[in-house]
Scaffold this motif. Structure first.
Motif, short mmCIF file in Angstrom:
data_model
loop_
_atom_site.label_atom_id
_atom_site.label_comp_id
_atom_site.label_asym_id
_atom_site.label_seq_id
_atom_site.Cartn_x
_atom_site.Cartn_y
_atom_site.Cartn_z
N THR A 17 0.80 -1.22 0.00
CA THR A 17 0.00 0.00 0.00
C THR A 17 0.83 1.27 0.00
OG1 THR A 17 -0.15 -0.16 2.41
CG2 THR A 17 -1.98 -1.07 1.12
N LYS A 18 2.11 1.13 0.34
CA LYS A 18 3.00 2.29 0.29
C LYS A 18 4.23 1.90 -0.52
CE LYS A 18 3.68 5.02 3.85
NZ LYS A 18 4.14 5.52 5.17
N LEU A 19 4.47 2.65 -1.57
CA LEU A 19 5.63 2.42 -2.43
C LEU A 19 6.38 3.73 -2.58
CD1 LEU A 19 3.66 0.52 -5.22
CD2 LEU A 19 5.00 -0.55 -3.42
N ILE A 20 7.56 3.80 -2.03
CA ILE A 20 8.40 4.98 -2.18
C ILE A 20 9.62 4.52 -2.97
CG2 ILE A 20 9.66 6.83 -1.05
CD1 ILE A 20 7.84 6.40 1.40
N PRO A 21 9.66 4.86 -4.27
CA PRO A 21 10.76 4.37 -5.13
C PRO A 21 12.13 4.62 -4.51
CG PRO A 21 9.12 5.50 -6.44
CD PRO A 21 8.75 5.74 -5.00
N ASP A 22 12.96 3.62 -4.62
CA ASP A 22 14.34 3.65 -4.12
C ASP A 22 14.43 3.84 -2.61
OD1 ASP A 22 15.35 3.36 -6.76
OD2 ASP A 22 15.09 5.51 -7.07
N TYR A 23 13.33 3.64 -1.88
CA TYR A 23 13.38 3.78 -0.42
C TYR A 23 12.73 2.60 0.30
CZ TYR A 23 13.09 5.70 4.27
OH TYR A 23 13.20 5.87 5.61
N LEU A 24 11.41 2.41 0.15
CA LEU A 24 10.76 1.32 0.86
C LEU A 24 9.45 0.91 0.20
CD1 LEU A 24 8.08 2.34 2.62
CD2 LEU A 24 9.81 3.18 4.16
N ILE A 25 9.01 -0.29 0.58
CA ILE A 25 7.68 -0.79 0.24
C ILE A 25 7.02 -1.21 1.55
CG2 ILE A 25 8.22 -1.48 -2.12
CD1 ILE A 25 8.53 -4.35 -1.11
N LEU A 55 20.01 -5.05 14.62
CA LEU A 55 19.97 -5.21 13.17
C LEU A 55 20.27 -3.88 12.49
CD1 LEU A 55 16.89 -7.57 12.73
CD2 LEU A 55 19.29 -8.14 12.45
N VAL A 56 21.06 -3.94 11.45
CA VAL A 56 21.46 -2.75 10.70
C VAL A 56 20.42 -2.46 9.62
CG1 VAL A 56 23.25 -1.78 9.21
CG2 VAL A 56 23.90 -3.23 11.14
N PHE A 57 20.04 -1.20 9.50
CA PHE A 57 19.01 -0.80 8.54
C PHE A 57 19.65 -0.63 7.17
CE2 PHE A 57 16.55 -0.82 12.10
CZ PHE A 57 15.32 -0.24 11.97
N GLU A 58 19.73 -1.75 6.46
CA GLU A 58 20.32 -1.78 5.14
C GLU A 58 19.30 -2.31 4.14
OE1 GLU A 58 23.64 -4.33 5.87
OE2 GLU A 58 22.41 -6.12 6.03
N GLU A 59 19.66 -2.35 2.90
CA GLU A 59 18.75 -2.85 1.87
C GLU A 59 18.23 -4.24 2.24
OE1 GLU A 59 18.75 -4.10 -2.86
OE2 GLU A 59 20.44 -2.99 -2.04
N VAL A 79 9.79 -2.94 3.97
CA VAL A 79 11.08 -3.47 3.54
C VAL A 79 11.87 -2.30 2.96
CG1 VAL A 79 12.27 -5.10 2.01
CG2 VAL A 79 10.02 -5.70 2.96
N LEU A 80 13.05 -2.08 3.50
CA LEU A 80 13.90 -1.02 2.97
C LEU A 80 14.53 -1.44 1.65
CD1 LEU A 80 15.80 0.33 6.11
CD2 LEU A 80 14.05 1.50 4.77
N LEU A 81 14.52 -0.54 0.70
CA LEU A 81 15.14 -0.79 -0.60
C LEU A 81 16.54 -0.19 -0.66
CD1 LEU A 81 12.05 -0.03 -2.84
CD2 LEU A 81 12.79 -2.23 -1.91
N THR A 82 16.93 0.51 0.39
CA THR A 82 18.24 1.14 0.49
C THR A 82 18.61 1.27 1.97
OG1 THR A 82 19.57 3.04 -0.24
CG2 THR A 82 17.35 3.51 0.55
#
Length: 105
Positions: A17-25, A55-59, A79-82
């Motif tokens: 429901t939330k898609l932020i390109p190159d950031y998260l879904i 936990l490290v906030f990575e891709e 889910v982080l995309l970056t």
């Protein structure tokens, strides 16, 4: 909590429901407007809420989404995309996508 929701098929048929390109879904909202939850809240297991989550906030990192306050997690997750160290410690990280993460947004 996440596994229990999977077992009762809570997530079946839900889209992101939330898609932020190159950031998260983000998904897990059965209503679809950002307010859906399973009828209960769980504690925030993050550093800023007194929990030693390293936990490290990575891709690929998977985190519980929450409201403005801690301890308002339920079913929504992102889910982080970056990599994003800025939000590290403020959200409950509990897993990582390691396979099948090729996304086109």
């Amino acid at each position: 909590n996440f596994i229990d929701l999977i077992r009762v098929k809570f997530y079946d048929g839900l889209s992101f429901t939330k898609l932020i390109p190159d950031y998260l879904i983000q998904s897990g909202d059965h209503i679809g407007n950002g307010t859906g939850f399973p009828g209960y809240f769980i504690p925030s297991e993050c550093k800023e809420n007194g929990f030693d989550n390293q936990l490290v906030f990575e891709e690929g990192i998977v985190c519980m989404a929450r409201g403005a306050k801690f301890n308002t997690e339920g079913s929504q997750f992102f889910v982080l995309l970056t990599k994003d160290r800025y939000i590290e410690g403020d959200y409950t990280a509990f897993g990582k996508v390691i396979e099948g993460s090729a996304l086109i947004i």
